[in-house]
Design a protein around this motif. Sequence first.
Motif, PDB file in Angstrom:
ATOM      1  N   TYR A 112      -3.345   0.982   7.831  1.00 22.66           N
ATOM      2  CA  TYR A 112      -2.853  -0.136   7.008  1.00 22.66           C
ATOM      3  C   TYR A 112      -1.714  -0.774   7.786  1.00 22.66           C
ATOM      4  O   TYR A 112      -0.865  -0.063   8.340  1.00 22.66           O
ATOM      5  CB  TYR A 112      -2.341   0.353   5.661  1.00 22.66           C
TER       6      TYR A 112
ATOM      7  N   GLU B   9      -5.574  -8.725  10.732  1.00 28.74           N
ATOM      8  CA  GLU B   9      -6.663  -7.753  10.551  1.00 28.74           C
ATOM      9  C   GLU B   9      -7.197  -7.307  11.922  1.00 28.74           C
ATOM     10  O   GLU B   9      -7.560  -6.148  12.121  1.00 28.74           O
ATOM     11  CB  GLU B   9      -7.789  -8.365   9.703  1.00 28.74           C
TER      12      GLU B   9
ATOM     13  N   ASP C 290      -6.612   0.858  14.860  1.00 29.65           N
ATOM     14  CA  ASP C 290      -7.596   1.838  14.386  1.00 29.65           C
ATOM     15  C   ASP C 290      -8.444   2.365  15.552  1.00 29.65           C
ATOM     16  O   ASP C 290      -8.700   3.562  15.648  1.00 29.65           O
ATOM     17  CB  ASP C 290      -8.495   1.188  13.332  1.00 29.65           C
TER      18      ASP C 290
ATOM     19  N   VAL D  26       0.869  -1.173   0.000  1.00 34.58           N
ATOM     20  CA  VAL D  26       0.000   0.000   0.000  1.00 34.58           C
ATOM     21  C   VAL D  26       0.904   1.220   0.000  1.00 34.58           C
ATOM     22  O   VAL D  26       1.938   1.241   0.667  1.00 34.58           O
ATOM     23  CB  VAL D  26      -0.957   0.019   1.218  1.00 34.58           C
TER      24      VAL D  26
ATOM     25  N   HIS E  46      -3.288  -5.280   5.654  1.00 33.17           N
ATOM     26  CA  HIS E  46      -4.696  -5.231   6.045  1.00 33.17           C
ATOM     27  C   HIS E  46      -5.075  -3.783   6.309  1.00 33.17           C
ATOM     28  O   HIS E  46      -4.229  -2.952   6.633  1.00 33.17           O
ATOM     29  CB  HIS E  46      -4.920  -6.116   7.274  1.00 33.17           C
ATOM     30  N   ARG E  47      -6.359  -3.521   6.105  1.00 33.11           N
ATOM     31  CA  ARG E  47      -6.809  -2.142   6.278  1.00 33.11           C
ATOM     32  C   ARG E  47      -8.041  -2.112   7.168  1.00 33.11           C
ATOM     33  O   ARG E  47      -8.973  -2.898   6.980  1.00 33.11           O
ATOM     34  CB  ARG E  47      -7.179  -1.563   4.915  1.00 33.11           C
TER      35      ARG E  47
ATOM     36  N   THR F 172       0.678   5.728  -0.142  1.00 31.41           N
ATOM     37  CA  THR F 172      -0.262   6.860  -0.038  1.00 31.41           C
ATOM     38  C   THR F 172       0.345   8.095  -0.662  1.00 31.41           C
ATOM     39  O   THR F 172       1.575   8.262  -0.664  1.00 31.41           O
ATOM     40  CB  THR F 172      -0.608   7.227   1.434  1.00 31.41           C
TER      41      THR F 172
ATOM     42  N   ARG G 107      -3.958   0.348  -2.385  1.00 32.34           N
ATOM     43  CA  ARG G 107      -3.547  -0.967  -1.876  1.00 32.34           C
ATOM     44  C   ARG G 107      -3.693  -1.993  -2.988  1.00 32.34           C
ATOM     45  O   ARG G 107      -4.740  -2.109  -3.620  1.00 32.34           O
ATOM     46  CB  ARG G 107      -4.417  -1.359  -0.692  1.00 32.34           C
TER      47      ARG G 107
ATOM     48  N   THR H 276      -4.894  -4.779  13.250  1.00 29.91           N
ATOM     49  CA  THR H 276      -5.096  -3.526  12.499  1.00 29.91           C
ATOM     50  C   THR H 276      -6.300  -2.774  13.073  1.00 29.91           C
ATOM     51  O   THR H 276      -6.254  -1.553  13.276  1.00 29.91           O
ATOM     52  CB  THR H 276      -5.348  -3.840  11.001  1.00 29.91           C
TER      53      THR H 276
ATOM     54  N   ALA I  32      -3.310   6.406   6.534  1.00 26.09           N
ATOM     55  CA  ALA I  32      -3.437   7.078   5.237  1.00 26.09           C
ATOM     56  C   ALA I  32      -3.563   8.594   5.420  1.00 26.09           C
ATOM     57  O   ALA I  32      -3.092   9.361   4.588  1.00 26.09           O
ATOM     58  CB  ALA I  32      -4.650   6.524   4.499  1.00 26.09           C
TER      59      ALA I  32
END
Length: 610
Positions: free
Chosen positions: A95, A126, A133, A35, A89-90, A37, A45, A129, A166
């Motif tokens: 990411y 994930e 987040d 990925v 993974h996002r 940016t 990605r 991730t 991102a």
Amino acid sequence: MCGIVGYIGDRNAQEILTGGLRRLEYRGYDSAGIVTTNDAGKATRLRAKGKVAELDEKVLAHKKTDHVGIGHTRWATHGVPSERNAHPHRVGAIYLVHNGIIENYRDIKELLTTKGYAFNSDTDTEVLTALVDLFYKTQSTKNLLAAVSEALQMAVGAYGIAVLAADSPEELVVARKGSPLVIGVSEGEVYVASDPSALVGHTDQVIYLKDGEIATCRREGVELYDIATNVVEKVVEKLELDLQAIQKKGFDHFLLKEIYEQPDTLRSTLSGRVQLEGMYAKLGGLNMSDKELSEVEHVLVVGCGTAYYAGQLASYYIEQCSDKVTVQVAIASELRYRSFNLPKNTVALVVSQSGETADTHACLRELQKRGIRCLGIVNAVGSTIAREVDGGVYVHVGAEISVASTKAFTSQVAAMLLFGLVVAQAKGAGKQEIGAYLQELDALPDEITRIIEEHAEEMKQLAKTYASYEHALFMGRDTMFPVALEGALKLKEISYIQAEGYAAGELKHGPIALVDDRFFEVALVADNLLYEKSMSNLIEINARGGHTIVLTDSDKPIDAEAVVRISTKLKLLSPLLFNVLLQLFAYHMAVERGNDVDQPRNLAKSVTVE
Ligand code: G6P
């Protein structure tokens, strides 16, 4: 195993990342992704099942001029190899790429589900991730370092990670616990990789992350923190790896190149350590006094795969060197979970080409906890095991790219033998006893060159004859037994032929029941006291219609389907010559069968998870 790359600077991140992933291909993987940016926070990605070449096609269709990104090659642990499970993974703006395993991912997943998170893959990554987040988006300042730190304080397991938000494309955050990460620094740019070979050609200034450290990587530089974000001092080191070392140099495969390199790589292992003039062995990095060496009573050798078999062979030599030392060899994945006792004055030899194998590393930690002195027999300079041992011997064979280990084996055995000699010397062994080994070690590189020259074509032809078989049995006695084990391992790894290694004396206790037309048998017959015993094993197989290939240094008549006769002045170290021939045999078998020689299916070079 899985590989991580990252970049922030002024160059094209897609090109740097895919180039880096190609460098890591040798470690074994089943999917890849990147990925990147742009400055406005728009992320691209791209992920693909299979090889980096598949990813390249996607990059070609979605070319970007982004200057920051992370990438990954994945070797499946949780969830099948697929694009959906591939990294990065996002979740939200986050990411993340990850090597290792998050053991409590189910608990974390449950918690996140109650907070409204839904998951698209079967991976523990994930979940991690999403956890980052959660912390990231609940902060008013959107501080990625703090979010990663909070998430990692909840995570149990092993990881090397690289994270990108991102909406804050001016930095990458990376962290490690149990899975290696190295940061390459250069003017106005920073590279990240799980393996220094991805950095070669970009920079030779590197920072090896230690367990429990987190780093922020920005164009202006790198900052290191502990898990609770307290600043940690960073040490920039010089990377001793050049482009030459990671190229095929005209060979069809890295494996073949590495087999042929052995005379040179062995010379590097022996250089300065075999002193023929004074007839002594010298090892500089043991961090042990002569008194401490003289007190060694027991040697525990621990390793996995080829390193374990190198330990098996070396155990014969170390015990031959001194009758005052006992040796025990253990498979790391077994030792770490069993109860074991060690006599006083034990020294452990922790053997690992990569210096990163998870099980071997876990044994090192356990042994150190018990106060056992641990010495590394390691190739990868700066690797985790090399850093954590109390001393050791670098084998100096250069980058070993092919998944199946060859040149490392030969040098690991030599390095352990040197250790045996150093201990024997300290215990008062005479120059004559030591001298016999030193002279053979000194002669070994040239003998390997000659044996390869004389027998390479013969091994190739032999492979043509036997490539269609599906089962093989390798056997040997005494020092030829570990060579039989390693020969069988090499064959199964790259040709996918089911191969077993056996102590020839065990033949009657089971394996002889297997002998039929679908099998061929490789007998390693040394011209020594056990010659007659080995011959009677052969006769037993022949009597049952077996297809026998004999490798021998004897010139006596031998009745077998094929006989490879080597002539050598070596008596003690001839097993290492037999082993080189078995490496060539396995190589040609794999080529004949059309296999991916350097990256055999399902295998990984550096097994950083258990
Ligand atoms: C993997 C590799 C083998 C290697 C083993 C131990 O299984 O495919 O070639 O012998 O790991 O690796 P190490 O790096 O610890 O020597």
